[in-house]
Design an enzyme around this catalytic site. Structure first.
Site, PDB file in Angstrom:
ATOM      1  CG  ASN A  44      -8.092  -2.487   0.520  1.00 13.64           C
ATOM      2  OD1 ASN A  44      -7.398  -1.936   1.361  1.00 13.64           O
ATOM      3  ND2 ASN A  44      -8.547  -1.841  -0.532  1.00 13.64           N
TER       4      ASN A  44
ATOM      5  NE  ARG B 290      -5.382  -1.270  -1.428  1.00 11.91           N
ATOM      6  CZ  ARG B 290      -5.802  -1.604  -2.646  1.00 11.91           C
ATOM      7  NH1 ARG B 290      -5.586  -2.803  -3.123  1.00 11.91           N
ATOM      8  NH2 ARG B 290      -6.429  -0.716  -3.391  1.00 11.91           N
TER       9      ARG B 290
END
Length: 91
Positions: free
Chosen positions: A37, A19
């Protein structure tokens, strides 16, 4: 030309900085969007901006950061909305 894409990345993509790396790459490319996520172990992103930059981000997602193991990338092209601002990590 402007473009937008919804992306779901599968593999070993959580706990490896995916990320944060995606946020850096998206910002570097001048894209707006978000990354997060999923409870399934996948990473999901929505990005928009210059079509070539969106394509470059998708190509990056196929590699990911050095500790990731990308098994698949599902891309859904969407109409450019112009409603995303900045590039953030969401939950």
């Amino acid at each position: 030309m402007k473009a937008r894409a919804h992306i779901v990345v599968t593999g070993i993509v959580q706990g490896v900085g995916f990320r944060y790396s995606a946020q850096r790459e998206g910002s570097r490319l001048g894209l707006a969007g978000w990354v997060r996520n999923l409870h399934t172990g996948q990473v999901e992103a929505e990005v928009e901006g210059d079509e070539k930059a969106v394509d470059a981000f998708i190509a990056w997602c196929n590699r990911g950061p050095s500790h990731a193991q990308v098994d698949g990338v599902e891309v859904t092209r969407r109409a450019y909305g112009g409603d995303l601002d900045g590039f953030e990590i969401t939950h």
